[in-house]
Design an enzyme around this catalytic site. Structure first.
Site, PDB file in Angstrom:
ATOM      1  N   LYS A 102       2.286  -3.297   7.363  1.00 36.49           N
ATOM      2  CA  LYS A 102       2.487  -3.522   5.916  1.00 36.49           C
ATOM      3  C   LYS A 102       3.932  -3.197   5.524  1.00 36.49           C
ATOM      4  O   LYS A 102       4.536  -3.904   4.713  1.00 36.49           O
ATOM      5  CB  LYS A 102       1.507  -2.661   5.108  1.00 36.49           C
ATOM      6  CG  LYS A 102       0.039  -3.038   5.250  1.00 36.49           C
ATOM      7  CD  LYS A 102      -0.306  -4.415   4.692  1.00 36.49           C
ATOM      8  CE  LYS A 102      -0.244  -4.483   3.195  1.00 36.49           C
ATOM      9  NZ  LYS A 102      -0.704  -5.818   2.686  1.00 36.49           N
ATOM     10  N   TYR A 156      -1.505  -0.273  11.220  1.00 38.56           N
ATOM     11  CA  TYR A 156      -1.741  -0.960   9.933  1.00 38.56           C
ATOM     12  C   TYR A 156      -0.579  -0.735   8.978  1.00 38.56           C
ATOM     13  O   TYR A 156       0.024  -1.693   8.464  1.00 38.56           O
ATOM     14  CB  TYR A 156      -3.053  -0.460   9.291  1.00 38.56           C
ATOM     15  CG  TYR A 156      -3.151  -0.796   7.819  1.00 38.56           C
ATOM     16  CD1 TYR A 156      -3.321  -2.108   7.388  1.00 38.56           C
ATOM     17  CD2 TYR A 156      -3.043   0.206   6.844  1.00 38.56           C
ATOM     18  CE1 TYR A 156      -3.380  -2.426   6.028  1.00 38.56           C
ATOM     19  CE2 TYR A 156      -3.104  -0.098   5.488  1.00 38.56           C
ATOM     20  CZ  TYR A 156      -3.269  -1.415   5.088  1.00 38.56           C
ATOM     21  OH  TYR A 156      -3.318  -1.716   3.742  1.00 38.56           O
ATOM     22  N   THR A 212       0.825  -1.205   0.000  1.00 35.61           N
ATOM     23  CA  THR A 212       0.000   0.000   0.000  1.00 35.61           C
ATOM     24  C   THR A 212       0.862   1.259   0.000  1.00 35.61           C
ATOM     25  O   THR A 212       1.990   1.237   0.512  1.00 35.61           O
ATOM     26  CB  THR A 212      -0.900  -0.009   1.261  1.00 35.61           C
ATOM     27  OG1 THR A 212      -1.493   1.276   1.418  1.00 35.61           O
ATOM     28  CG2 THR A 212      -0.113  -0.315   2.541  1.00 35.61           C
ATOM     29  N   ASP A 213       0.293   2.346  -0.511  1.00 39.76           N
ATOM     30  CA  ASP A 213       1.014   3.628  -0.470  1.00 39.76           C
ATOM     31  C   ASP A 213       1.192   4.132   0.962  1.00 39.76           C
ATOM     32  O   ASP A 213       2.019   5.016   1.223  1.00 39.76           O
ATOM     33  CB  ASP A 213       0.293   4.677  -1.333  1.00 39.76           C
ATOM     34  CG  ASP A 213      -1.143   4.967  -0.919  1.00 39.76           C
ATOM     35  OD1 ASP A 213      -1.656   4.325   0.034  1.00 39.76           O
ATOM     36  OD2 ASP A 213      -1.776   5.843  -1.553  1.00 39.76           O
ATOM     37  N   GLU A 214       0.392   3.585   1.911  1.00 40.36           N
ATOM     38  CA  GLU A 214       0.464   4.091   3.287  1.00 40.36           C
ATOM     39  C   GLU A 214       1.812   3.824   3.950  1.00 40.36           C
ATOM     40  O   GLU A 214       2.135   4.430   4.968  1.00 40.36           O
ATOM     41  CB  GLU A 214      -0.661   3.484   4.141  1.00 40.36           C
ATOM     42  CG  GLU A 214      -2.031   3.865   3.629  1.00 40.36           C
ATOM     43  CD  GLU A 214      -3.140   3.749   4.661  1.00 40.36           C
ATOM     44  OE1 GLU A 214      -2.864   3.559   5.847  1.00 40.36           O
ATOM     45  OE2 GLU A 214      -4.309   3.849   4.244  1.00 40.36           O
TER      46      GLU A 214
HETATM   47  P1  NAD Z   1     -10.105  -6.765   2.829  1.00 39.15           P
HETATM   48  O1  NAD Z   1     -10.052  -6.478   4.285  1.00 39.15           O
HETATM   49  O2  NAD Z   1     -11.332  -6.457   2.058  1.00 39.15           O
HETATM   50  O3  NAD Z   1      -9.777  -8.313   2.582  1.00 39.15           O
HETATM   51  C1  NAD Z   1      -8.775  -8.988   3.278  1.00 39.15           C
HETATM   52  C2  NAD Z   1      -8.987 -10.490   3.067  1.00 39.15           C
HETATM   53  O4  NAD Z   1      -7.910 -11.178   3.722  1.00 39.15           O
HETATM   54  C3  NAD Z   1     -10.283 -11.019   3.676  1.00 39.15           C
HETATM   55  O5  NAD Z   1     -10.914 -11.887   2.755  1.00 39.15           O
HETATM   56  C4  NAD Z   1      -9.833 -11.771   4.922  1.00 39.15           C
HETATM   57  O6  NAD Z   1     -10.678 -12.850   5.263  1.00 39.15           O
HETATM   58  C5  NAD Z   1      -8.449 -12.238   4.500  1.00 39.15           C
HETATM   59  N1  NAD Z   1      -7.534 -12.458   5.642  1.00 39.15           N
HETATM   60  C6  NAD Z   1      -7.263 -11.598   6.653  1.00 39.15           C
HETATM   61  N2  NAD Z   1      -6.370 -12.152   7.499  1.00 39.15           N
HETATM   62  C7  NAD Z   1      -6.061 -13.376   6.991  1.00 39.15           C
HETATM   63  C8  NAD Z   1      -5.182 -14.414   7.409  1.00 39.15           C
HETATM   64  N3  NAD Z   1      -4.455 -14.315   8.520  1.00 39.15           N
HETATM   65  N4  NAD Z   1      -5.093 -15.524   6.635  1.00 39.15           N
HETATM   66  C9  NAD Z   1      -5.837 -15.657   5.499  1.00 39.15           C
HETATM   67  N5  NAD Z   1      -6.698 -14.707   5.077  1.00 39.15           N
HETATM   68  C10 NAD Z   1      -6.802 -13.571   5.814  1.00 39.15           C
HETATM   69  O7  NAD Z   1      -8.836  -6.020   2.208  1.00 39.15           O
HETATM   70  P2  NAD Z   1      -8.645  -5.329   0.779  1.00 39.15           P
HETATM   71  O8  NAD Z   1      -9.077  -3.917   0.875  1.00 39.15           O
HETATM   72  O9  NAD Z   1      -9.186  -6.210  -0.257  1.00 39.15           O
HETATM   73  O10 NAD Z   1      -7.053  -5.316   0.700  1.00 39.15           O
HETATM   74  C11 NAD Z   1      -6.355  -6.447   0.182  1.00 39.15           C
HETATM   75  C12 NAD Z   1      -4.871  -6.171   0.228  1.00 39.15           C
HETATM   76  O11 NAD Z   1      -4.569  -4.999  -0.530  1.00 39.15           O
HETATM   77  C13 NAD Z   1      -4.344  -5.909   1.637  1.00 39.15           C
HETATM   78  O12 NAD Z   1      -3.083  -6.514   1.754  1.00 39.15           O
HETATM   79  C14 NAD Z   1      -4.223  -4.395   1.701  1.00 39.15           C
HETATM   80  O13 NAD Z   1      -3.184  -4.022   2.585  1.00 39.15           O
HETATM   81  C15 NAD Z   1      -3.880  -4.056   0.268  1.00 39.15           C
HETATM   82  N6  NAD Z   1      -4.301  -2.725  -0.221  1.00 39.15           N
HETATM   83  C16 NAD Z   1      -5.585  -2.308  -0.066  1.00 39.15           C
HETATM   84  C17 NAD Z   1      -5.969  -1.074  -0.618  1.00 39.15           C
HETATM   85  C18 NAD Z   1      -7.391  -0.572  -0.514  1.00 39.15           C
HETATM   86  O14 NAD Z   1      -7.666   0.562  -0.898  1.00 39.15           O
HETATM   87  N7  NAD Z   1      -8.342  -1.355  -0.030  1.00 39.15           N
HETATM   88  C19 NAD Z   1      -5.035  -0.295  -1.303  1.00 39.15           C
HETATM   89  C20 NAD Z   1      -3.719  -0.759  -1.427  1.00 39.15           C
HETATM   90  C21 NAD Z   1      -3.379  -1.989  -0.899  1.00 39.15           C
HETATM   91  O1  DAU Z   2      -4.107   4.093   0.672  1.00 40.67           O
HETATM   92  C1  DAU Z   2      -4.375   2.728   0.615  1.00 40.67           C
HETATM   93  C2  DAU Z   2      -5.163   2.311   1.839  1.00 40.67           C
HETATM   94  O2  DAU Z   2      -6.481   2.819   1.657  1.00 40.67           O
HETATM   95  C3  DAU Z   2      -5.186   0.810   2.059  1.00 40.67           C
HETATM   96  O3  DAU Z   2      -3.879   0.367   2.325  1.00 40.67           O
HETATM   97  C4  DAU Z   2      -6.114   0.442   3.230  1.00 40.67           C
HETATM   98  O4  DAU Z   2      -6.207  -0.956   3.360  1.00 40.67           O
HETATM   99  C5  DAU Z   2      -7.489   1.011   2.926  1.00 40.67           C
HETATM  100  O5  DAU Z   2      -8.361   0.748   4.009  1.00 40.67           O
HETATM  101  C6  DAU Z   2      -7.408   2.524   2.680  1.00 40.67           C
HETATM  102  O6  DAU Z   2      -7.034   3.216   3.897  1.00 40.67           O
HETATM  103  P1  DAU Z   2      -7.696   4.627   4.298  1.00 40.67           P
HETATM  104  O7  DAU Z   2      -7.529   4.821   5.739  1.00 40.67           O
HETATM  105  O8  DAU Z   2      -7.249   5.703   3.379  1.00 40.67           O
HETATM  106  O9  DAU Z   2      -9.236   4.293   3.901  1.00 40.67           O
HETATM  107  P2  DAU Z   2     -10.621   4.583   4.658  1.00 40.67           P
HETATM  108  O10 DAU Z   2     -11.703   4.275   3.690  1.00 40.67           O
HETATM  109  O11 DAU Z   2     -10.661   3.972   5.998  1.00 40.67           O
HETATM  110  O12 DAU Z   2     -10.570   6.161   4.854  1.00 40.67           O
HETATM  111  C7  DAU Z   2     -10.450   7.035   3.734  1.00 40.67           C
HETATM  112  C8  DAU Z   2     -10.402   8.456   4.281  1.00 40.67           C
HETATM  113  O13 DAU Z   2     -11.692   8.771   4.821  1.00 40.67           O
HETATM  114  C9  DAU Z   2      -9.412   8.650   5.413  1.00 40.67           C
HETATM  115  O14 DAU Z   2      -8.846   9.946   5.314  1.00 40.67           O
HETATM  116  C10 DAU Z   2     -10.270   8.554   6.668  1.00 40.67           C
HETATM  117  C11 DAU Z   2     -11.613   9.111   6.213  1.00 40.67           C
HETATM  118  N1  DAU Z   2     -12.803   8.529   6.870  1.00 40.67           N
HETATM  119  C12 DAU Z   2     -12.934   7.183   6.937  1.00 40.67           C
HETATM  120  C13 DAU Z   2     -14.019   6.595   7.542  1.00 40.67           C
HETATM  121  C14 DAU Z   2     -14.145   5.097   7.637  1.00 40.67           C
HETATM  122  C15 DAU Z   2     -13.783   9.363   7.372  1.00 40.67           C
HETATM  123  O15 DAU Z   2     -13.675  10.602   7.277  1.00 40.67           O
HETATM  124  N2  DAU Z   2     -14.870   8.789   7.971  1.00 40.67           N
HETATM  125  C16 DAU Z   2     -15.033   7.447   8.097  1.00 40.67           C
HETATM  126  O16 DAU Z   2     -16.050   6.999   8.684  1.00 40.67           O
END
Ligand code: NAD
Ligand code: DAU
Length: 336
Positions: free
Chosen positions: A154, A150, A125-127
Site C-alpha cells: 500500500k 500488505y 491505510t494508516d498501516e
Molecule cells: P476487501 O478485501 O473487503 O475488498 C477488496 C475488493 O477489491 C474486493 O471486492 C476484491 O474482489 C477487489 N479486488 C482485489 N483485487 C483486485 C484486482 N486486482 N482488480 C479488481 N478488483 C480487485 O477490502 P476492504 O477492507 O473493503 O478495503 C478496501 C480498500 O480500503 C483497500 O484498498 C484497503 O487497503 C483500504 N483500507 C481498508 C481498511 C479496513 O479497515 N478494511 C482501512 C483503511 C484502508
Molecule cells: O488499519 C487499517 C487496516 O485495518 C487496513 O488497512 C486493513 O486492510 C485491514 O484488514 C485492517 O488491518 P488489521 O490487521 O488491523 O485488521 P485485522 O482485523 O486483521 O486485525 C485487527 C487486530 O486483531 C490485529 O491486531 C490482529 C488481531 N487479530 C486478528 C485476527 C484476524 C487477532 O487477534 N485474531 C485474529 O484472528
C-alpha cells in the site's frame, strides 16, 4: 460525476457505492471489481438495476479493459479501493499483494493519465506509517515505515500516486484511514470473525497478548470522508481519517462475547502474527479543519448495530464461511 469505483464489491467499496447512490443519485457509478474471494455482489443486491449503477468484472491490472471501460462510460473520476486487504494473507502470499496493490494501482494511474481524468483518489491505510509506541499519533507527515507485505504494497502504491502528481501534474488525493468496522465486513477480519465464530460456538483466536491497539471507525464515517475528499480535496494532498477510538483487541473481543451473551471461555490466545504492529492511532486534524469532516457514529452504538447486522444477515456470512474460506481458516488457525 461519472465514477469508476474499483473494488466496489468488497467491504468498504460496497458501503461507498451505497453511500453514493443515497447521497449523489445523479452520479454514474461503475463498479469495477475482479470478484476475488473478498468480492461479493450480494453486498449490492439492493441496488442492482438502479439506472446509474453498473458493474463490470475485471482486474485493475488489465490495462485494455480499464481503458475500454473508462471510454465506454465516459468516466471522469477514479476511486481505487481494489486491493488485497488482509495482513495475514500477505504473510503467506506476498506476490499477489504486489501484483494487485502496486502494479494494479500503477496501471490505473497510467490509464487515468492518458484519459485526462479529473480526479484520481487512492484509498490507502494508516498501516503505511508502521507501528506507534504508547504515545503519539500518525499525521500526514509521519514518515512511511510499513512493516507487513500488505502495508508495504500500500505504501508503494501511495508513492506511485505521489509520482503521478509530481511528474505528470495529475489531480490526485490519498486517504489513509484507520480500521473500519460495520456491515459487509469479510469474516476473516477481527470483528466479523469474532462475532460469527461466537455465534457458531467456535474458538475466538486472539493473537499474542491481545493488547495490540487499533483505532476503529464506523465504515459510513469513512465513506463520508471519501465523499468530502472527492468534492473538496486539494490536488496532491493526503488526508488521514480516524475518529480517536483506540481499543485493545482483547477488549473488543470481550465486548462482543458479552454483548452476545456467550462465554468468555471461547477466547483462545494463539501464536502472534509475524511482525504484528503494536498500535495505530490517527490524528485527523487536517481533514477536520480543512474539509470540515467529523465522525457521526460512536463506537458503543456502532458496534452494537454491527453485531445486530450479523445476527440479521446470517445467510450472508454462512455462505461465505464455506469452501475456500474454510481452507484458509484451517491453514490459519488449525481445524477448530
Ligand atoms: P476487501 O478485501 O473487503 O475488498 C477488496 C475488493 O477489491 C474486493 O471486492 C476484491 O474482489 C477487489 N479486488 C482485489 N483485487 C483486485 C484486482 N486486482 N482488480 C479488481 N478488483 C480487485 O477490502 P476492504 O477492507 O473493503 O478495503 C478496501 C480498500 O480500503 C483497500 O484498498 C484497503 O487497503 C483500504 N483500507 C481498508 C481498511 C479496513 O479497515 N478494511 C482501512 C483503511 C484502508
Ligand atoms: O488499519 C487499517 C487496516 O485495518 C487496513 O488497512 C486493513 O486492510 C485491514 O484488514 C485492517 O488491518 P488489521 O490487521 O488491523 O485488521 P485485522 O482485523 O486483521 O486485525 C485487527 C487486530 O486483531 C490485529 O491486531 C490482529 C488481531 N487479530 C486478528 C485476527 C484476524 C487477532 O487477534 N485474531 C485474529 O484472528
Amino acid at each position: 460525476m461519472k465514477l469508476l469505483v474499483t473494488g466496489g464489491a468488497g467491504f468498504i467499496g460496497s458501503n461507498f457505492v451505497h453511500h453514493m447512490i443515497k447521497f449523489h443519485p445523479e452520479d454514474t457509478i461503475v463498479n469495477y471489481d475482479l470478484l476475488t474471494y473478498a468480492g461479493n455482489l450480494e453486498n449490492l443486491k439492493d441496488i442492482e438495476g438502479h439506472p446509474n449503477y453498473h458493474f463490470v468484472r475485471g482486474n485493475i491490472c488489465n490495462r485494455e479493459l480499464v481503458d475500454y471501460v473508462i471510454d465506454q462510460f465516459d468516466i471522469d473520476t477514479v476511486v481505487n479501493f481494489a486491493a488485497e486487504s488482509h495482513v495475514d494473507r500477505s504473510i503467506t502470499e506476498p506476490d499477489l499483494f504486489v501484483k494487485s496493490n502496486v502494479l494494479g494501482t500503477q496501471t490505473l494511474l497510467d490509464v487515468a493519465k492518458s484519459k485526462n481524468i479529473n480526479k484520481y483518489l487512492q484509498i490507502s491505510t494508516d498501516e503505511v506509517y508502521g507501528s506507534l509506541g504508547a504515545d503519539g499519533y500518525f499525521t500526514e507527515t509521519t514518515p512511511l515505515a510499513p512493516n507487513s507485505p500488505y502495508s508495504s504494497s500500500k505504501a508503494s502504491a501511495d508513492l506511485m500516486v505521489r509520482a503521478y502528481y509530481e511528474t505528470f501534474g495529475m489531480n490526485v488525493n490519498i486517504t489513509r484511514c484507520s480500521n473500519n468496522y460495520g456491515p459487509y465486513h469479510f469474516p476473516e477480519k477481527l470483528i466479523p470473525l469474532v462475532v460469527t465464530n461466537a455465534l457458531e460456538g467456535k474458538e475466538l483466536p486472539v493473537y499474542g497478548d491481545g493488547k495490540n491497539i487499533r483505532d476503529w471507525l464506523y465504515v459510513e464515517d469513512h465513506c463520508a470522508a471519501i465523499d468530502l475528499v472527492l468534492h473538496k480535496g486539494k490536488p496532491g494532498e493526503i488526508y488521514n481519517v480516524g475518529g480517536h477510538n483506540e481499543k485493545c483487541n482483547i477488549d473488543i473481543v470481550e465486548l462482543i462475547v458479552d454483548t452476545l451473551g456467550k462465554s468468555r471461555d471461547l477466547i483462545k490466545h494463539v501464536s502472534d502474527r509475524l511482525g504484528h504492529d503494536r498500535r495505530y492511532a490517527i490524528d485527523p486534524t487536517k481533514i477536520e479543519t480543512e474539509l470540515g469532516w467529523k465522525p457521526q457514529f460512536n463506537f458503543d452504538s456502532g458496534i452494537k448495530e454491527t453485531i445486530q447486522w450479523y445476527l440479521d444477515h446470517e445467510d450472508w456470512w454462512r455462505k461465505i464461511k464455506s469452501g475456500e474460506y474454510m481452507d484458509y481458516y484451517k491453514m490459519q488457525y488449525g481445524a477448530k
